[in-house]
Design an enzyme around this catalytic site. Sequence first.
Site, PDB file in Angstrom:
ATOM      1  CE  LYS A  45      -3.554   2.397   2.628  1.00 13.83           C
ATOM      2  NZ  LYS A  45      -4.531   2.305   3.706  1.00 13.83           N
ATOM      3  CD  GLU A  53       5.942  -3.788   3.625  1.00 15.50           C
ATOM      4  OE1 GLU A  53       5.316  -4.645   4.283  1.00 15.50           O
ATOM      5  OE2 GLU A  53       6.372  -2.733   4.135  1.00 15.50           O
ATOM      6  CE  LYS A  70      -6.175   1.893  -0.432  1.00 11.26           C
ATOM      7  NZ  LYS A  70      -6.523   1.979   0.940  1.00 11.26           N
TER       8      LYS A  70
END
Length: 356
Positions: free
Chosen positions: A225, A264, A279
């Site tokens: 993100k 991640e 995102k």
Amino acid sequence: MSDRKPRAPKPAPPVSSTSSRDSSRLTRGDYPAIRPRRNRKANWARRMVAENVITPADLIWPIFVLEGVAKREPVASMPGVERLSIDQAVESAREAAQLGIPALALFPYTDPELRTDDGREAFNPENLVCRATRAIKQTGLDIGVVLDVALDPYTSHGHDGLLIGDEIANDETIAALVRQSLVQAEAGADVLAPSDMMDGRIGAIRTALESAGYHNTQIMSYAAKYASAFYGPFRDAVGSSGFLKGDKRTYQMDPANTDEAIREVALDIAEGADMVMVKPGMPYLDIVRRVSETFKVPTFAYQVSGEYAMIVRAAQAGCFDCDKAMMEALMAFKRAGASGILTYFAPRAARLLNQD
Ligand code: PBG
């Protein structure tokens, strides 16, 4: 077309061991034997060779919930999107189920008076999203409820974590997120979606869920993100934009990075995520592609509020047809390898798809 002239004959390519179906090896002037347009000559022909399809089952519908009864309140920055009271959200759940949309993602518009430094409303079992989840689950509809795990709709400073001094404190935040997760699982949330980007939160939440007996609660982690301007309208919708102090760049990712996204995602999978998310969506399709190819786990893309607003407003300004731009953007996610898309267009797109 005049630009489709036969090319001068070239020497035959060297015989290679790769498959003859590798179209990147077609280097000779094969026209007119080869005319790619033949496969595009009619709608049926195009459908027959389409490499990707999109169905309502690919769509997750994010919904904003507010207090009250029979209330629908337009979100000014997102034309066509409304905040709904719980009874109206239940109606949307029925509509979604009818359309074949598999899941809703609920976000609360929290009363400003309930926003505190420590975001404690997040672990009130009677908070808005918990009540909405129970109401939707009570209908018995075949539909999943996804809840964000993060403190930003509940904090007076608008951050996803706890602010200690001028730092978003990672480990203290995790403790709060674990409490929030358990309360949400208890309310019946099917999928928890940690969107906070703290380090180690997936492992902590997974351990807590397992020891409390929630073996089947799925985790869809917002794994990659990015710190993005495209979340602007969302912050308006949940009412946190006026509260947010500073930015989220010490926890959300730097848009310059791609290897970091892989790291991640690897961590979140190792810690117990069932599904991962990238995102925003369209400006990060390269990340969707890399993640889906690297990990082969269900990979979702979030077409965020700013992307939605751009398309709707550009269409309103006469730049293009909204439905066409919407479907093209959604297909781009499938082409990049996404298993599904969180999108405010979900009902509109599903209606269109069901007409075909
Ligand atoms: C909050 C959260 C955000 C979004 C989903 N969960 C905003 C943010 O991180 O500031 C954005 C969704 C959108 O823009 O549509 N943790």
